[in-house]
Design an enzyme around this catalytic site. Structure first.
Site, mmCIF file in Angstrom:
data_model
loop_
_atom_site.group_PDB
_atom_site.id
_atom_site.type_symbol
_atom_site.label_atom_id
_atom_site.label_comp_id
_atom_site.label_asym_id
_atom_site.label_seq_id
_atom_site.Cartn_x
_atom_site.Cartn_y
_atom_site.Cartn_z
ATOM 1 N N HIS A 20 0.836 -1.200 0.000
ATOM 2 C CA HIS A 20 0.000 0.000 0.000
ATOM 3 C C HIS A 20 0.871 1.250 0.000
ATOM 4 O O HIS A 20 1.572 1.521 0.970
ATOM 5 C CB HIS A 20 -0.880 -0.042 1.250
ATOM 6 C CG HIS A 20 -1.826 1.105 1.385
ATOM 7 N ND1 HIS A 20 -1.700 2.063 2.372
ATOM 8 C CD2 HIS A 20 -2.910 1.451 0.652
ATOM 9 C CE1 HIS A 20 -2.681 2.934 2.264
ATOM 10 N NE2 HIS A 20 -3.430 2.598 1.231
ATOM 11 N N ASP A 49 -1.319 5.496 -6.179
ATOM 12 C CA ASP A 49 -2.401 6.474 -6.317
ATOM 13 C C ASP A 49 -1.870 7.550 -7.254
ATOM 14 O O ASP A 49 -0.709 7.961 -7.124
ATOM 15 C CB ASP A 49 -2.737 7.114 -4.967
ATOM 16 C CG ASP A 49 -3.266 6.114 -3.949
ATOM 17 O OD1 ASP A 49 -4.213 5.385 -4.266
ATOM 18 O OD2 ASP A 49 -2.716 6.084 -2.833
ATOM 19 N N HIS A 62 -1.087 10.405 -3.045
ATOM 20 C CA HIS A 62 -2.388 9.971 -2.531
ATOM 21 C C HIS A 62 -3.416 11.086 -2.514
ATOM 22 O O HIS A 62 -4.572 10.892 -2.886
ATOM 23 C CB HIS A 62 -2.246 9.406 -1.114
ATOM 24 C CG HIS A 62 -3.571 9.022 -0.521
ATOM 25 N ND1 HIS A 62 -4.311 9.879 0.252
ATOM 26 C CD2 HIS A 62 -4.303 7.881 -0.637
ATOM 27 C CE1 HIS A 62 -5.436 9.284 0.609
ATOM 28 N NE2 HIS A 62 -5.457 8.076 0.089
HETATM 29 O O1 G3P Z 1 -6.812 1.771 -2.859
HETATM 30 C C1 G3P Z 1 -6.933 0.958 -1.741
HETATM 31 C C2 G3P Z 1 -6.696 1.834 -0.586
HETATM 32 O O2 G3P Z 1 -5.473 2.442 -0.836
HETATM 33 C C3 G3P Z 1 -7.800 2.826 -0.485
HETATM 34 O O3 G3P Z 1 -7.536 3.786 0.393
HETATM 35 O O4 G3P Z 1 -7.235 6.167 0.758
HETATM 36 O O5 G3P Z 1 -5.286 4.640 0.912
HETATM 37 O O6 G3P Z 1 -6.269 5.200 -1.307
HETATM 38 P P1 G3P Z 1 -6.534 5.004 0.162
HETATM 39 CA CA CA Z 2 -5.328 3.789 -2.903
#
Ligand code: G3P
Ligand code: CA
Length: 325
Positions: A20, A49, A62
């Protein structure tokens, strides 16, 4: 395959480990260093992202704005919008390249995750998506591994309001790097249902698509997440997509009196043939009832079994899978 002690491979073929924002538990999120570390740790996929700059370059970031993870406020005073944020879309890539990335800070200036990498080293920058894809493909070649990419165009509807087609540009760059079909090591993910339908039906993308599911109160997108979790909603997703990406507490009760009980969402998605990759497992932000990643993974692989997880700590998830293979 080269003999390299840093290089691990995921022992579980049926559980997908998604780093992540890279190995963001150890290095500032979405930096090239965090992507390289995730690759070395043996993640199956590395998440990006992405947002657009003023000059239409995709960068790996992000937030829509730069202020939580860079020194933009010091470098470009006065360039914020009325809400106080410095939006990436108001800067050219060349300007963004001058910024230094640090660990995520809260609005009060304190680290979002106090035990993580020190905030003020000044050694990291914001990558362009092209740079990160080149890095991952280069590491795939030099290590003999085949780590995939898992890309989320951030807030497509907001970009549309700014006159930009974020999803089309993302699909275009992915295709340039050879990611075009379901068989390729790439996922396209979004909270925005219409944007994924646009990718499939209007851009005619054959990429694997994952519908992220949040909570309506987050105001993440125009999508109705309560509806998506119903049988009708899952059927609508299954008609064009390959999986769902729910928030972890939507899959299993992590706080209530029914702690550990399934919500039924994973089973319902599986009945529709959808993969389930839930977010986000963090060793330093576990639910109160779960003291370790090991305990969390035990739950998430049995009650019911997820197909994969987004995690800030891919090494710890992989070590669990190795011990329980
Ligand atoms: O994309 C999966 C997860 O990353 C969603 O949450 O806010 O970290 O992009 P976020
Ligand atoms: Ca994400």
């Amino acid at each position: 395959m080269p003999d390299n002690k840093l290089m691990h491979s995921n022992p579980s073929d049926d559980f997908t480990v998604i780093a992540h924002r890279g190995a963001s538990g150890y290095l500032p999120e979405h930096t090239l260093a965090a992507a390289a570390m995730a690759h070395a740790m043996g993640a199956d996929y590395i998440e990006q992202d992405v947002v657009l700059t003023r000059d239409d370059e995709l960068i790996v970031l992000h937030d829509l704005y730069l202020d939580a993870v860079t020194d933009v406020a010091d470098r470009f005073p006065g360039r914020q919008r009325d809400d106080g944020h410095y939006y990436a879309i108001d800067f050219d890539l060349a300007e963004i390249r001058t910024l230094r990335v640090h660990e995520r800070l809260k609005a009060n200036g304190e680290p979002a995750f106090p035990g993580r990498f020190p905030p003020d080293t000044g050694v990291f920058g914001v990558p362009a998506l092209r740079e990160e894809l080149a890095l991952i493909q280069g590491l795939n070649r030099s290590t003999g591994r085949d780590v995939g990419v898992y890309v989320e165009p951030k807030s497509p509807a907001w970009h549309s309001g700014e006159g930009k087609d974020l999803v089309a540009e993302t699909v275009r760059i992915l295709a340039e790097f050879g990611y075009r079909n379901r068989g390729d090591r790439a996922f396209l993910q979004s909270f925005d249902l219409d944007s994924l339908k646009y990718a499939r039906h209007e851009l005619n993308s054959d990429l694997k698509l994952v519908q992220l599911i949040g909570e309506n109160r987050w105001r993440e997108s125009p999508t109705d997440f309560d509806y998506l979790r119903t049988e009708a909603g899952l059927a609508e997703i299954a008609a064009f997509a390959d999986g769902i990406g729910p928030w972890l507490p939507q899959t299993v009760d992590l706080s209530g009196v029914n702690f550990g009980n399934t919500t039924g969402l994973v089973e319902a998605a599986h009945r529709r043939g959808l993969l389930v990759h839930a977010y986000t497992l963090r060793a330093d932000q576990l639910p109160a009832e779960l003291e370790t990643i090991e305990a969390a993974m035990e739950l998430l692989t049995t009650q019911p079994r997820l197909d994969g997880v987004f995690t800030d700590h891919p090494d710890q998830v992989i070590h669990y899978l190795e011990r329980n293979d």
